[in-house]
Write a protein that holds these residues in place. Structure first.
Motif, PDB file in Angstrom:
ATOM      1  N   ASP A 169      -3.951  -3.653  -0.868  1.00 48.41           N
ATOM      2  CA  ASP A 169      -5.254  -3.056  -1.124  1.00 48.41           C
ATOM      3  C   ASP A 169      -5.560  -3.040  -2.628  1.00 48.41           C
ATOM      4  O   ASP A 169      -4.684  -2.726  -3.428  1.00 48.41           O
TER       5      ASP A 169
ATOM      6  N   ASP B  96       0.795  -1.231   0.000  1.00 53.10           N
ATOM      7  CA  ASP B  96       0.000   0.000   0.000  1.00 53.10           C
ATOM      8  C   ASP B  96       0.830   1.285   0.000  1.00 53.10           C
ATOM      9  O   ASP B  96       0.294   2.363   0.275  1.00 53.10           O
TER      10      ASP B  96
ATOM     11  N   GLU C 266      -2.695 -10.080   1.460  1.00 55.78           N
ATOM     12  CA  GLU C 266      -3.872  -9.819   0.647  1.00 55.78           C
ATOM     13  C   GLU C 266      -5.072 -10.446   1.354  1.00 55.78           C
ATOM     14  O   GLU C 266      -5.363 -11.623   1.162  1.00 55.78           O
TER      15      GLU C 266
END
Length: 169
Positions: A39, A11, A62
């Protein structure tokens, strides 16, 4: 054929944007991400790479895999789950995050791949085992140096690229 190798972006939008800026002048023919994008919004950063395909696998961070798969479909990116088996420029490539027990060993001892690309450790790796080369491009998150890599499949040359250190806050 020059391919870009990334992993463990976690991220970090600014670091990923910097990495893509570093890669742009090299015009990679494909981008491979070895997991921990995290994300689904991170995939938007890779949507503009066409016509170069973007392939990615899941890492251990994830947590919303269906959302990542959906966003990848919307952006025409290639989500391969836990393992991608690719053929590029006549080379067989396994792309995995490397966090699942024994996966790397099983891939290596299968002797089916010219290259095994993985992430997870946040540490660069370039090793040869018989006819297979194992590469970890490093990470853009929690790594010193933060790095990615370029692999020339025609010449077998590997180049690690370092990202500048982030400015102290």
């Amino acid at each position: 054929m020059l391919i870009a190798l990334l992993s463990d972006t976690h991220d970090d939008i600014p670091a990923t944007q910097t990495a893509l800026t570093l890669l742009a002048p090299h015009h990679p023919a494909a981008y491979l991400h070895a997991g921990d994008l995290v994300d689904p919004q991170m995939l938007d950063l890779f949507a503009h790479l066409a016509p170069a395909p973007f392939h990615f696998v899941f890492g251990n961070n994830e947590f919303d895999r269906p959302a990542l798969q959906q966003r990848a479909r919307e952006l025409h990116l290639h989500c391969h789950g836990d393992l991608a088996q690719l053929s590029l420029h006549g080379k067989s490539i396994a792309l995995t995050h490397g966090h699942l027990p024994n996966t790397l060993h099983q891939l290596l001892f299968s002797k089916n791949f010219d290259y095994i690309i993985h992430g997870h450790t946040h540490t660069r790796r370039d090793e040869r085992h018989h006819t297979t080369r194992i590469i970890n491009p490093g990470a853009l998150h929690r790594a010193r140096p933060r790095s990615l890599a370029l692999l020339n499949l025609a010449t077998d040359e590997l180049q690690f690229l370092d990202l500048p250190s982030p400015r102290p806050r």
